[in-house]
Design a protein around this motif. Structure first.
Motif, PDB file in Angstrom:
ATOM      1  N   GLY A  28     -32.370 -87.718  54.050  1.00 11.16           N
ATOM      2  CA  GLY A  28     -31.855 -88.368  55.253  1.00 11.16           C
ATOM      3  C   GLY A  28     -32.769 -89.499  55.710  1.00 11.16           C
ATOM      4  O   GLY A  28     -33.885 -89.656  55.200  1.00 11.16           O
ATOM      5  N   ARG A  29     -32.271 -90.290  56.649  1.00 10.27           N
ATOM      6  CA  ARG A  29     -33.123 -91.302  57.276  1.00 10.27           C
ATOM      7  C   ARG A  29     -33.891 -90.584  58.387  1.00 10.27           C
ATOM      8  O   ARG A  29     -33.328 -90.252  59.423  1.00 10.27           O
ATOM      9  CB  ARG A  29     -32.269 -92.434  57.844  1.00 10.27           C
ATOM     10  CG  ARG A  29     -33.078 -93.467  58.616  1.00 10.27           C
ATOM     11  CD  ARG A  29     -32.164 -94.548  59.176  1.00 10.27           C
ATOM     12  NE  ARG A  29     -32.859 -95.326  60.190  1.00 10.27           N
ATOM     13  CZ  ARG A  29     -32.264 -96.217  60.975  1.00 10.27           C
ATOM     14  NH1 ARG A  29     -30.957 -96.458  60.859  1.00 10.27           N
ATOM     15  NH2 ARG A  29     -32.962 -96.879  61.883  1.00 10.27           N
ATOM     16  N   VAL A  30     -35.152 -90.315  58.159  1.00 13.70           N
ATOM     17  CA  VAL A  30     -35.948 -89.538  59.102  1.00 13.70           C
ATOM     18  C   VAL A  30     -36.490 -90.478  60.176  1.00 13.70           C
ATOM     19  O   VAL A  30     -37.290 -91.368  59.890  1.00 13.70           O
ATOM     20  CB  VAL A  30     -37.101 -88.807  58.383  1.00 13.70           C
ATOM     21  CG1 VAL A  30     -37.918 -87.993  59.384  1.00 13.70           C
ATOM     22  CG2 VAL A  30     -36.554 -87.917  57.271  1.00 13.70           C
ATOM     23  N   VAL A  31     -35.981 -90.303  61.398  1.00 12.32           N
ATOM     24  CA  VAL A  31     -36.440 -91.115  62.524  1.00 12.32           C
ATOM     25  C   VAL A  31     -37.298 -90.206  63.398  1.00 12.32           C
ATOM     26  O   VAL A  31     -36.794 -89.328  64.090  1.00 12.32           O
ATOM     27  CB  VAL A  31     -35.260 -91.706  63.322  1.00 12.32           C
ATOM     28  CG1 VAL A  31     -35.779 -92.574  64.463  1.00 12.32           C
ATOM     29  CG2 VAL A  31     -34.344 -92.521  62.401  1.00 12.32           C
ATOM     30  N   ASP A  32     -38.601 -90.401  63.311  1.00 12.92           N
ATOM     31  CA  ASP A  32     -39.570 -89.519  63.960  1.00 12.92           C
ATOM     32  C   ASP A  32     -40.614 -90.389  64.663  1.00 12.92           C
ATOM     33  O   ASP A  32     -41.725 -90.602  64.154  1.00 12.92           O
ATOM     34  CB  ASP A  32     -40.216 -88.623  62.886  1.00 12.92           C
ATOM     35  CG  ASP A  32     -41.179 -87.613  63.475  1.00 12.92           C
ATOM     36  OD1 ASP A  32     -41.164 -87.400  64.705  1.00 12.92           O
ATOM     37  OD2 ASP A  32     -41.953 -87.029  62.692  1.00 12.92           O
ATOM     38  N   PRO A  33     -40.242 -90.920  65.836  1.00 11.98           N
ATOM     39  CA  PRO A  33     -41.110 -91.910  66.492  1.00 11.98           C
ATOM     40  C   PRO A  33     -42.540 -91.424  66.723  1.00 11.98           C
ATOM     41  O   PRO A  33     -43.477 -92.216  66.651  1.00 11.98           O
ATOM     42  CB  PRO A  33     -40.411 -92.162  67.841  1.00 11.98           C
ATOM     43  CG  PRO A  33     -38.975 -91.793  67.604  1.00 11.98           C
ATOM     44  CD  PRO A  33     -39.009 -90.678  66.599  1.00 11.98           C
ATOM     45  N   VAL A  40     -36.337 -93.033  54.654  1.00 11.91           N
ATOM     46  CA  VAL A  40     -35.618 -91.963  53.954  1.00 11.91           C
ATOM     47  C   VAL A  40     -36.637 -90.939  53.445  1.00 11.91           C
ATOM     48  O   VAL A  40     -37.691 -91.302  52.919  1.00 11.91           O
ATOM     49  CB  VAL A  40     -34.797 -92.548  52.784  1.00 11.91           C
ATOM     50  CG1 VAL A  40     -34.223 -91.433  51.910  1.00 11.91           C
ATOM     51  CG2 VAL A  40     -33.666 -93.420  53.327  1.00 11.91           C
ATOM     52  N   GLY A  41     -36.335 -89.669  53.653  1.00  9.20           N
ATOM     53  CA  GLY A  41     -37.266 -88.635  53.200  1.00  9.20           C
ATOM     54  C   GLY A  41     -36.681 -87.249  53.377  1.00  9.20           C
ATOM     55  O   GLY A  41     -35.516 -87.093  53.752  1.00  9.20           O
ATOM     56  N   ASP A  42     -37.501 -86.255  53.118  1.00  7.12           N
ATOM     57  CA  ASP A  42     -37.075 -84.860  53.236  1.00  7.12           C
ATOM     58  C   ASP A  42     -37.811 -84.204  54.401  1.00  7.12           C
ATOM     59  O   ASP A  42     -38.956 -84.533  54.684  1.00  7.12           O
ATOM     60  CB  ASP A  42     -37.421 -84.080  51.960  1.00  7.12           C
ATOM     61  CG  ASP A  42     -36.760 -84.671  50.718  1.00  7.12           C
ATOM     62  OD1 ASP A  42     -35.765 -85.424  50.881  1.00  7.12           O
ATOM     63  OD2 ASP A  42     -37.241 -84.396  49.604  1.00  7.12           O
ATOM     64  N   VAL A  43     -37.126 -83.268  55.044  1.00  9.78           N
ATOM     65  CA  VAL A  43     -37.777 -82.448  56.069  1.00  9.78           C
ATOM     66  C   VAL A  43     -37.613 -80.996  55.633  1.00  9.78           C
ATOM     67  O   VAL A  43     -36.498 -80.534  55.386  1.00  9.78           O
ATOM     68  CB  VAL A  43     -37.142 -82.677  57.456  1.00  9.78           C
ATOM     69  CG1 VAL A  43     -37.748 -81.717  58.485  1.00  9.78           C
ATOM     70  CG2 VAL A  43     -37.329 -84.126  57.911  1.00  9.78           C
TER      71      VAL A  43
END
Ligand SMILES: [Zn+2]
Length: 457
Positions: A28-33, A40-43
């Motif tokens: 997913g597009r990881v939006v983690d301000p 894009v990455g994995d969580v």
């Protein structure tokens, strides 16, 4: 009531479920301000926490998040769950199902219940009910005054100890200057935040919609914007005197936004929120006398809407909150004059906010997520939301391209009072994870998570 999604319910509807879930939200597009991340990455989720690598299971389950935004779980700091006492409108169970379906992992609930949340016992009751039936974390807000009567300030210290995250007489403003001064002084000692519903009844009494040309045309009694602005002015004076943290609920007028802007420039601990409906609708929406357009504060003028949008973009307005206010169909069918004010908002907030500020280019996705997650957390004194390893796994998955039609009949809330029926919107929460539990999965989107569903079923 519609179920959230059969699979999601079985997977772990209860936040206190002891089922340990290990899965990866992939691609997913990881939006983690908080971690400066928008890529894009994995969580990875391992039990209640975010992990830095896939969990110990040999074949960890996977949610395919390609094309989705993955962000910390959204927080709505202003909802009415109606329990105890208003269960015909909403319960903690149905209200938090609506929250989860709207992408909210956490909600703060207002104390205008019956009995009022002004005692340790009521705060404990709400927390217990949320533990038993909640699909999202529920943070109770205690009343400022006993019985919300505006006279005697509650025992704030005990209520904080019992788990109250803020104090508010929402539904009413605290009008008496001396009472408000005492409340601010006590709150300052405890570093607690006061959330004020800003309305002087003497100025708003009898008003059912914004005072202006539409009210005149319809022959309906207008609600003077001064009732909101004058209380903000009084409160800012008291904040200057006491140093208390002060949050204005549902700001709605251009002048009110300007008052907050100036207070911030002065360095005062003043914050505010805006509701999605005050970003998208003007008093013209009341022209057909639909009681679902009746709310307090009322829908305002186009200039007020523009000021709210500008204030949200420049940071004068800190966050978006729904003021989710369920009312039974029978109550809302009494006509514009007699119907109670308020609309439900948990399941439409994200899409409407996207429409108001992201689609129009006023805010980036990261900015929107800050205003629907990080700023409310900060105001309520919660840990800073983050998807870093070791953090609590509160996660929202958003499909930014999903087009859907708002249909009150398909909502999870027990009440359906909203003015947005039939609106075509773009963007939707498709999965919500609370403390590592998948509490919501959009049924139509479940193919994305089929690996997870099939494995855990
Ligand atoms: Zn209010």
């Amino acid at each position: 009531m519609q179920p959230v999604s059969g699979a999601a319910l079985e997977l772990g509807g209860q936040c206190d479920s002891t089922t340990v879930m290990v899965f990866t939200i992939k691609g997913g597009r990881v939006v983690d301000p908080a971690n400066g991340c928008d890529a894009v990455g994995d969580v990875h989720v391992d039990g209640e926490r975010v992990a830095d690598r896939p969990g110990g299971a040999t074949e960890a389950a996977v949610i395919d998040a390609a094309g989705l935004i993955v962000c910390p779980g959204l927080i709505d700091m202003h909802v009415h769950l109606r329990e105890p006492g208003g269960e015909h409108k909403e319960t903690i169970e149905t209200g938090t199902q609506a929250a989860a379906a709207g992408g909210f992992a956490t909600v703060a609930c207002m104390p205008n219940t019956s009995p009022v949340m002004d005692s340790v016992e009521t705060i404990q009751l709400v927390r217990q009910r949320a533990k038993e039936a909640g699909y999202a974390t529920v943070l109770p807000i205690a009343a400022i005054t006993v019985g919300r009567g505006g006279r005697d300030v509650v025992d704030m210290a005990s209520l904080c100890d019992a788990g109250a995250v803020a104090f508010s007489d929402d539904g009413d403003g605290v009008e008496d200057d001396d009472v408000m001064l005492e409340a601010f002084r006590l709150a300052a000692q405890l570093d607690a935040v006061i959330i004020q519903h800003c309305e002087y009844k003497a100025l708003s009494a009898g008003g059912v919609m914004h005072a202006g040309e539409v009210a005149d045309r319809l022959g309906l009694p207008g609600l003077d914007p001064r009732s909101e602005e004058a209380m903000i002015e009084r409160d800012i004076r008291l904040v200057r005197e006491t140093g208390a943290r002060y949050h204005i609920a549902h700001v709605s007028t251009a002048k009110a936004v300007e008052l907050v802007r100036r207070a911030k420039a002065e360095g005062l601990p003043v914050t505010t929120e805006v509701c999605p409906h005050h970003l998208l609708l003007t008093h013209e929406a009341c022209a057909n006398r639909d009681p679902n357009t009746k709310m307090h504060p009322p829908l305002r003028s186009a200039a007020d809407v523009e000021a709210c949008l500008t204030g949200l973009a420049d940071g004068s307005i800190d966050c978006i909150a729904t003021d989710h206010a369920p009312h039974a169909a029978e109550e809302k069918s009494r006509g514009f004059l007699k119907a109670p004010p308020g609309i439900v908002g948990l399941e439409t907030s994200l899409a409407l906010a996207i429409e108001a500020v992201v689609a129009s280019g006023r805010l980036s996705w990261a900015d929107l997520i800050q205003r629907m997650c990080h700023r409310p957390a900060e105001i309520l004194g919660l840990p800073s939301p983050s998807l870093g390893a070791g953090q609590r796994a509160d996660i929202t998955l958003i499909d930014p391209e999903l087009q859907w039609e708002i249909d009150p009949a398909g909502m999870h809330s027990r009440s359906r009072n909203m003015p947005f029926a039939g609106w075509r919107v773009t963007g939707k929460a498709v999965a919500t994870v609370v403390g590592g539990q998948l509490v919501y999965l959009d049924a139509a989107q479940s193919s994305r998570a089929c690996g997870l569903i099939s494995r855990l079923n």
